[in-house]
Design a protein around this motif. Structure first.
Motif, PDB file in Angstrom:
ATOM      1  N   ALA B  81       0.819  -1.247   0.105  1.00 48.24           N
ATOM      2  CA  ALA B  81      -0.111   0.105   0.019  1.00 48.24           C
ATOM      3  C   ALA B  81       0.835   1.201   0.023  1.00 48.24           C
ATOM      4  O   ALA B  81       0.651   2.150  -0.683  1.00 48.24           O
ATOM      5  CB  ALA B  81      -1.015  -0.109   1.177  1.00 48.24           C
ATOM      6  N   HIS B  82       2.058   1.229   0.928  1.00 53.30           N
ATOM      7  CA  HIS B  82       2.705   2.328   0.964  1.00 53.30           C
ATOM      8  C   HIS B  82       3.463   2.663  -0.788  1.00 53.30           C
ATOM      9  O   HIS B  82       3.658   3.547  -1.098  1.00 53.30           O
ATOM     10  CB  HIS B  82       4.154   2.082   1.927  1.00 53.30           C
ATOM     11  CG  HIS B  82       5.061   3.173   1.920  1.00 53.30           C
ATOM     12  ND1 HIS B  82       4.991   4.283   2.416  1.00 53.30           N
ATOM     13  CD2 HIS B  82       6.486   2.838   1.507  1.00 53.30           C
ATOM     14  CE1 HIS B  82       5.985   5.202   1.995  1.00 53.30           C
ATOM     15  NE2 HIS B  82       7.027   4.142   1.597  1.00 53.30           N
ATOM     16  N   VAL B  86       3.283   5.788  -2.979  1.00 51.12           N
ATOM     17  CA  VAL B  86       4.590   6.700  -3.665  1.00 51.12           C
ATOM     18  C   VAL B  86       4.425   6.710  -4.889  1.00 51.12           C
ATOM     19  O   VAL B  86       4.593   7.603  -5.549  1.00 51.12           O
ATOM     20  CB  VAL B  86       5.846   5.803  -2.784  1.00 51.12           C
ATOM     21  CG1 VAL B  86       7.018   6.650  -3.513  1.00 51.12           C
ATOM     22  CG2 VAL B  86       5.864   6.199  -1.296  1.00 51.12           C
ATOM     23  N   LEU B  87       4.077   5.577  -5.618  1.00 48.19           N
ATOM     24  CA  LEU B  87       4.027   5.473  -6.889  1.00 48.19           C
ATOM     25  C   LEU B  87       3.107   6.476  -7.403  1.00 48.19           C
ATOM     26  O   LEU B  87       3.405   7.085  -8.544  1.00 48.19           O
ATOM     27  CB  LEU B  87       3.759   4.050  -7.494  1.00 48.19           C
ATOM     28  CG  LEU B  87       4.534   3.691  -8.727  1.00 48.19           C
ATOM     29  CD1 LEU B  87       6.206   3.864  -8.550  1.00 48.19           C
ATOM     30  CD2 LEU B  87       4.355   2.204  -9.279  1.00 48.19           C
ATOM     31  N   ARG B  88       2.071   6.496  -6.901  1.00 46.06           N
ATOM     32  CA  ARG B  88       0.898   7.416  -7.417  1.00 46.06           C
ATOM     33  C   ARG B  88       1.305   8.666  -7.332  1.00 46.06           C
ATOM     34  O   ARG B  88       1.000   9.482  -8.248  1.00 46.06           O
ATOM     35  CB  ARG B  88      -0.409   6.946  -6.633  1.00 46.06           C
ATOM     36  CG  ARG B  88      -1.578   7.858  -7.144  1.00 46.06           C
ATOM     37  CD  ARG B  88      -2.930   7.429  -6.335  1.00 46.06           C
ATOM     38  NE  ARG B  88      -3.395   5.832  -6.299  1.00 46.06           N
ATOM     39  CZ  ARG B  88      -3.954   5.454  -7.455  1.00 46.06           C
ATOM     40  NH1 ARG B  88      -4.467   6.387  -8.481  1.00 46.06           N
ATOM     41  NH2 ARG B  88      -4.179   4.184  -7.596  1.00 46.06           N
ATOM     42  N   VAL B 110      -0.309   1.751 -11.896  1.00 46.76           N
ATOM     43  CA  VAL B 110      -0.261   2.343 -10.543  1.00 46.76           C
ATOM     44  C   VAL B 110      -0.556   0.999  -9.615  1.00 46.76           C
ATOM     45  O   VAL B 110       0.204   0.787  -8.647  1.00 46.76           O
ATOM     46  CB  VAL B 110      -0.508   3.712 -10.035  1.00 46.76           C
ATOM     47  CG1 VAL B 110      -0.347   3.830  -8.626  1.00 46.76           C
ATOM     48  CG2 VAL B 110       0.213   4.855 -11.098  1.00 46.76           C
ATOM     49  N   ASP B 111      -1.664   0.627 -10.040  1.00 48.17           N
ATOM     50  CA  ASP B 111      -2.158  -0.291  -8.868  1.00 48.17           C
ATOM     51  C   ASP B 111      -1.759  -1.730  -8.980  1.00 48.17           C
ATOM     52  O   ASP B 111      -2.290  -2.593  -8.109  1.00 48.17           O
ATOM     53  CB  ASP B 111      -3.918  -0.237  -8.767  1.00 48.17           C
ATOM     54  CG  ASP B 111      -4.315   1.006  -8.171  1.00 48.17           C
ATOM     55  OD1 ASP B 111      -3.624   1.752  -7.655  1.00 48.17           O
ATOM     56  OD2 ASP B 111      -5.544   1.396  -8.677  1.00 48.17           O
ATOM     57  N   GLU B 112      -1.058  -1.943  -9.947  1.00 47.40           N
ATOM     58  CA  GLU B 112      -0.437  -3.251  -9.905  1.00 47.40           C
ATOM     59  C   GLU B 112       0.921  -3.466  -8.796  1.00 47.40           C
ATOM     60  O   GLU B 112       1.298  -2.457  -8.301  1.00 47.40           O
ATOM     61  CB  GLU B 112       0.420  -3.496 -11.186  1.00 47.40           C
ATOM     62  CG  GLU B 112      -0.708  -3.864 -12.378  1.00 47.40           C
ATOM     63  CD  GLU B 112      -1.110  -5.320 -12.402  1.00 47.40           C
ATOM     64  OE1 GLU B 112      -0.538  -6.080 -11.913  1.00 47.40           O
ATOM     65  OE2 GLU B 112      -2.176  -5.387 -12.772  1.00 47.40           O
ATOM     66  N   GLU B 113       0.996  -4.569  -8.585  1.00 47.65           N
ATOM     67  CA  GLU B 113       2.015  -4.773  -7.307  1.00 47.65           C
ATOM     68  C   GLU B 113       3.462  -4.267  -7.817  1.00 47.65           C
ATOM     69  O   GLU B 113       3.824  -4.260  -9.024  1.00 47.65           O
ATOM     70  CB  GLU B 113       2.152  -6.323  -7.280  1.00 47.65           C
ATOM     71  CG  GLU B 113       3.293  -6.705  -6.216  1.00 47.65           C
ATOM     72  CD  GLU B 113       3.296  -7.933  -5.813  1.00 47.65           C
ATOM     73  OE1 GLU B 113       2.304  -8.656  -5.316  1.00 47.65           O
ATOM     74  OE2 GLU B 113       4.465  -8.329  -5.743  1.00 47.65           O
ATOM     75  N   VAL B 114       3.749  -3.451  -6.929  1.00 48.21           N
ATOM     76  CA  VAL B 114       5.194  -3.049  -7.143  1.00 48.21           C
ATOM     77  C   VAL B 114       6.348  -3.821  -6.656  1.00 48.21           C
ATOM     78  O   VAL B 114       6.196  -4.134  -5.422  1.00 48.21           O
ATOM     79  CB  VAL B 114       5.418  -1.619  -6.195  1.00 48.21           C
ATOM     80  CG1 VAL B 114       6.938  -0.942  -6.683  1.00 48.21           C
ATOM     81  CG2 VAL B 114       4.262  -0.490  -6.660  1.00 48.21           C
ATOM     82  N   THR B 115       6.956  -4.659  -7.520  1.00 51.62           N
ATOM     83  CA  THR B 115       7.905  -5.692  -7.000  1.00 51.62           C
ATOM     84  C   THR B 115       9.011  -4.961  -6.229  1.00 51.62           C
ATOM     85  O   THR B 115       9.413  -4.200  -6.367  1.00 51.62           O
ATOM     86  CB  THR B 115       8.264  -6.417  -8.259  1.00 51.62           C
ATOM     87  OG1 THR B 115       9.195  -5.628  -9.028  1.00 51.62           O
ATOM     88  CG2 THR B 115       7.477  -6.918  -9.069  1.00 51.62           C
ATOM     89  N   ASP B 116       9.669  -6.227  -5.655  1.00 52.59           N
ATOM     90  CA  ASP B 116      10.823  -5.577  -4.839  1.00 52.59           C
ATOM     91  C   ASP B 116      11.864  -5.147  -5.471  1.00 52.59           C
ATOM     92  O   ASP B 116      12.349  -3.993  -5.149  1.00 52.59           O
ATOM     93  CB  ASP B 116      11.125  -6.957  -4.043  1.00 52.59           C
ATOM     94  CG  ASP B 116      10.559  -7.265  -2.698  1.00 52.59           C
ATOM     95  OD1 ASP B 116       9.527  -6.662  -2.550  1.00 52.59           O
ATOM     96  OD2 ASP B 116      10.735  -8.468  -2.295  1.00 52.59           O
TER      97      ASP B 116
END
Lengths: 26, 209
Positions: B81-82, B86-88, B110-116
């Motif tokens: 969520a964080h 941030v990406l948004r 933006v709502d796709e998982e932000v991978t490690d």
């Protein structure tokens, strides 16, 4: 975001655009 | 023989991006990202600094492979969520539009998982290395490439960036010093040292040779 200086914006814009392409094409 | 400024003249960000992309896309190994750390001198303190020059993120198998048992380091729901928040905000910063959208596709992306590894790459943009600190700084000051392969080696490194790389799922981090900076490559694969790769970096990034 506040920690991203102006100079990084081009890199960031490119990363976000490529990410959008990766997700769209997945 | 004069070395051109990496970030000035003909070695601008477009050519830098092209070289990073060529390096990664043309490699036989599967690299997740390439970053060019640019050297400069701090006007106030006189300290030597390596800061973000440019980067190319290709991605790894963290989105393409079948689901694996989630690593203990895999991001939690709260962390996701964080990252999305941030990406948004970064999208807003770039697009100049509140909530970062020029349409539904942007919002969906933006709502796709932000991978490690995406997150590690993004955080890298805010980092710099003073007077030989960190893997890039060590490589630059010793004028010797650093090749760290294996999660255990990354995790036990004295360098915070190396340990961070392991936490975010990288298995190999390489720093190759050049006249005016350092090329760093990272991969979620275990990749062993290759003279070919180092030669390729030097050919691609050293214009005056």
């Amino acid at each position: 975001p506040a920690a991203v200086p102006q100079a990084r914006k081009a890199s960031l814009a490119r990363f976000l655009e490529k990410r959008k392409e990766r997700i769209t094409n997945a | 023989e004069a070395q051109p400024s990496m970030m000035g003249g003909f070695f601008n960000q477009d050519t830098l991006q092209h070289r990073l992309q060529t390096l990664i896309e043309g490699a036989k190994e599967s690299w997740t990202y390439a970053i060019f750390w640019n050297t400069s001198v701090d006007d106030v303190s006189g300290a030597s600094l390596l800061g973000w020059g440019d980067g190319y993120y290709k991605g790894g198998d963290d989105k393409l492979s079948p689901p694996l048992p989630r690593r203990k380091t895999q991001s939690s729901a709260a962390e996701q969520a964080h990252r999305r928040k941030v990406l948004r905000e970064l999208n807003s910063l770039i697009s100049g539009v509140p909530n970062g959208g020029d349409g539904e596709d942007v919002v969906d992306a933006v709502d796709e998982e932000v991978t490690d590894t995406e997150w590690f790459f993004l955080v890298s943009m805010t980092q710099s290395f003073v007077n030989g600190s960190g893997l890039p700084g060590q490589a630059f000051f010793s004028s010797a490439p650093l090749w760290v392969a294996g999660g255990d080696r990354l995790a036990s490194s004295s360098c915070e960036r190396a340990r961070q790389a392991q936490v975010f799922g990288l298995q190999t981090v390489v720093c190759i010093p050049l006249a005016n900076g350092v090329v760093e490559l990272g991969s979620t694969d275990m990749i062993f040292q290759s003279a070919d790769l180092m030669n390729k970096v030097r050919i691609l990034f050293n214009f005056s040779r």
